[in-house]
Design an enzyme around this catalytic site. Structure first.
Site, mmCIF file in Angstrom:
data_model
loop_
_atom_site.group_PDB
_atom_site.id
_atom_site.type_symbol
_atom_site.label_atom_id
_atom_site.label_comp_id
_atom_site.label_asym_id
_atom_site.label_seq_id
_atom_site.Cartn_x
_atom_site.Cartn_y
_atom_site.Cartn_z
ATOM 1 N N GLU A 128 0.858 -1.206 -0.026
ATOM 2 C CA GLU A 128 -0.050 -0.298 -0.053
ATOM 3 C C GLU A 128 1.006 1.369 0.013
ATOM 4 O O GLU A 128 0.641 2.358 -0.369
ATOM 5 C CB GLU A 128 -0.843 0.019 1.108
ATOM 6 C CG GLU A 128 -2.039 1.173 1.334
ATOM 7 C CD GLU A 128 -2.811 1.063 0.134
ATOM 8 O OE1 GLU A 128 -3.669 0.103 -0.101
ATOM 9 O OE2 GLU A 128 -2.714 2.182 -0.916
ATOM 10 N N ILE A 135 -2.115 7.600 0.802
ATOM 11 C CA ILE A 135 -3.355 7.448 0.066
ATOM 12 C C ILE A 135 -3.780 5.990 -0.086
ATOM 13 O O ILE A 135 -3.021 5.381 -0.451
ATOM 14 C CB ILE A 135 -3.500 8.125 -1.198
ATOM 15 C CG1 ILE A 135 -2.999 9.777 -0.792
ATOM 16 C CG2 ILE A 135 -5.023 8.051 -1.728
ATOM 17 C CD1 ILE A 135 -3.002 10.593 -2.161
ATOM 18 N N GLY A 186 12.046 14.859 4.501
ATOM 19 C CA GLY A 186 11.850 13.288 4.320
ATOM 20 C C GLY A 186 11.174 12.801 3.035
ATOM 21 O O GLY A 186 10.535 11.645 2.849
ATOM 22 N N ASP A 200 10.602 7.630 -10.405
ATOM 23 C CA ASP A 200 9.786 7.280 -9.145
ATOM 24 C C ASP A 200 8.100 7.249 -9.515
ATOM 25 O O ASP A 200 7.523 6.206 -9.300
ATOM 26 C CB ASP A 200 9.981 8.359 -8.047
ATOM 27 C CG ASP A 200 9.063 7.827 -6.812
ATOM 28 O OD1 ASP A 200 9.332 6.823 -6.011
ATOM 29 O OD2 ASP A 200 7.818 8.490 -6.494
ATOM 30 N N LYS A 204 5.592 3.967 -9.915
ATOM 31 C CA LYS A 204 4.181 3.838 -9.425
ATOM 32 C C LYS A 204 3.205 3.765 -10.414
ATOM 33 O O LYS A 204 2.093 2.874 -10.050
ATOM 34 C CB LYS A 204 4.165 5.245 -8.810
ATOM 35 C CG LYS A 204 5.127 5.301 -7.475
ATOM 36 C CD LYS A 204 4.854 6.828 -6.714
ATOM 37 C CE LYS A 204 5.714 6.822 -5.511
ATOM 38 N NZ LYS A 204 5.915 8.183 -5.063
#
Ligand code: NAP
Ligand code: HSE
Length: 438
Positions: A128, A135, A186, A200, A204
């Site tokens: 997740e 989310i 972060g 990235d 995803k």
């Protein structure tokens, strides 16, 4: 739940520390959280200061020790990178342990190998946190939207670049200046090129595409463009033309009619995109992500929230741990329902009295058009400790005037007693409207 479920963490950085903090403070959370115990944690540097108080005797520099520890039932991989993360995930699976990972780079490239191994070992690998930070989007695609034929998944799925683009649009700074802040907060990957070059987001969208359309795609074939070549002038011109520039990721099926089961043509890409300012994605700013899913018959749904950072990402990781803990409960106690699916309540809640409810109020009063009315109304509110955000008179004429008041947050009882006094004023002819204001 009987025996506590042992969790081993691979990594105690931004996300790992967030996960440890949740596990170590179960009060007020789902009761399954109290049934989880942190038993072993791998880090690179034993002496690095941490944003969490994990006892030092749990730490090791050897991640294999975590995976192999017999008291670890769930391995949580939050170390990042491809190797040794992939190898450790496969090792955990091979020894019959379920895995939770936030590592989209590994899943986008080796998801199929990992899924096949997990199925063969009868364990779960839950991801997740790998997309959208806090989310919930993986579980909705796997479960809640399962009855739909998905046509398109699109959205802003990299928090770092959205944070950078939002600040450039607002402050006119350069992306290198704001990237440092994203790193401090972060949000950024250890190699921030993954964020700013769009890799990235490509990882995803590859994962989302696999879930939405039921088949893995070749990650390396996704056309990907990041934000490094974006010129501030274009952001400015786009704004002036009524657009916002966002790093958009899209996965869309191309045939709307009968589909071939063996091969479904998909358009999948990542690119800076001009989004009309009225579009639901245009005002998704800062570290927030938003994902639009278009399906038949649901239509369009939007998932929105913080897309990176310790707390939000840890929230998603812990959700996965709880799902696995729920399955353990069913196995331990035969004939029991899944504690996450069953209707349950674990504490008594009560409603606060109506008069104690704290809200901002919009009030519209009909008054005489005479000097000092606003002052009198203001005084009554002041006497009842009601602070006013704004007070404006509209439509003043001989026949009277309308006064609109917006208060700051107060107890409803203070508003009721103020209005009783205000209605009794000779200059006030009545309260015409009262609403809550956010
Ligand atoms: P991070 O802050 O760099 O933390 C990585 C942790 O792993 C550190 O504690 C590091 O140890 C440890 N580690 C790395 N390599 C190791 C090795 N070979 N042996 C032992 N320990 C090792 O990274 P992060 O931001 O938490 O991200 C972790 C994962 O979550 C990544 O896959 C990332 O893509 C994903 N993720 C991150 C976010 C986010 O907002 N940060 C959101 C969603 C997903 P030391 O502390 O000793 O250096
Ligand atoms: N670096 C990633 C981002 C972390 O900024 O979105 C969350 O996956």
């Amino acid at each position: 739940m009987g025996k506590k479920i042992g969790v081993g963490l691979l990594g105690l950085g931004t996300v790992g520390a967030g996960v440890a903090n949740i596990i170590q403070s179960p009060e007020g959370r789902h009761p399954l959280v109290a049934g989880i115990e942190l038993v072993r944690v791998a880090v690179r540097d034993l002496n690095r200061p941490r944003n969490t108080s994990v006892p030092s005797n749990l730490l090791t520099q050897n991640p294999q020790e975590v995976v192999d520890d017999p008291s670890v039932e769930i391995v949580v991989e939050v170390m990042g990178g491809i190797e040794p993360a992939r190898e450790l995930i496969l090792r955990a699976i091979a020894s019959g342990k379920s895995v939770v990972t936030a590592n989209k780079a590994v899943i986008a490239r080796h998801g199929k190998e990992i899924a096949l191994a997990a199925n063969a070992s009868d364990v779960y690998v839950l991801i997740e946190a790998a997309v959208g930070g806090g989310i919930p989007i993986i579980e909705p695609l796997k479960q809640s939207l399962g009855g739909n034929r998905i046509q398109k998944v699109s959205g802003i799925i990299n928090g770092t670049t959205n944070y950078i683009l939002s600040r450039i649009a607002k402050e006119g700074v350069t992306y290198q200046e704001v990237l440092k802040d994203a790193q401090k907060l972060g949000y950024a990957e250890s190699d921030p090129a993954a964020d700013v070059e769009g890799f990235d987001a490509a990882d995803k969208i590859a994962i989302l595409s696999g879930l939405a359309f039921g088949g893995a795609i070749k990650r390396e074939k996704i056309p990907t463009q990041g934000i490094t070549k974006l010129n501030n002038l274009d952001i400015d011109y786009a704004n002036k033309l009524g657009y916002r520039i966002k790093l958009l990721a899209v996965a869309e099926r191309l045939n709307q009619g009968t589909e071939s089961i063996s091969s479904l043509p998909l358009a999948v890409w990542v690119q800076p995109t001009l989004i009309p300012e009225a579009h639901p994605l245009a005002e998704v700013n800062g570290v927030n992500n938003a994902i639009l899913v278009e399906g038949d018959p649901i239509g369009e749904v939007m998932f929105y929230g913080p897309g990176a950072g310790a707390g939000p990402t840890a929230s998603a990781v812990v959700a996965d741990i709880l799902n696995i803990a729920g399955v353990r409960v069913i196995k331990d106690q035969s004939n029991c329902l899944d504690p996450l699916l069953a209707a349950n309540s674990w504490r008594s809640c009560h409603l606060v009295e109506n008069s104690k409810m704290i809200q901002k109020h919009y009030l519209r009063l009909r008054t005489k058009n005479s000097p000092g009315v606003i002052g009198q109304i203001g005084k009554v509110f002041g006497d009842h400790n009601v602070s006013i955000q704004s007070i404006i008179q509209f439509d003043a004429s001989e026949a009277g005037a309308e006064i609109v008041v917006i208060t700051h947050e107060v107890e409803k009882g203070q508003i009721t007693s103020s209005l009783n006094k205000i209605n009794a004023l000779e200059e006030v002819n009545g309260l015409l409207a009262q609403m809550v204001c956010l």
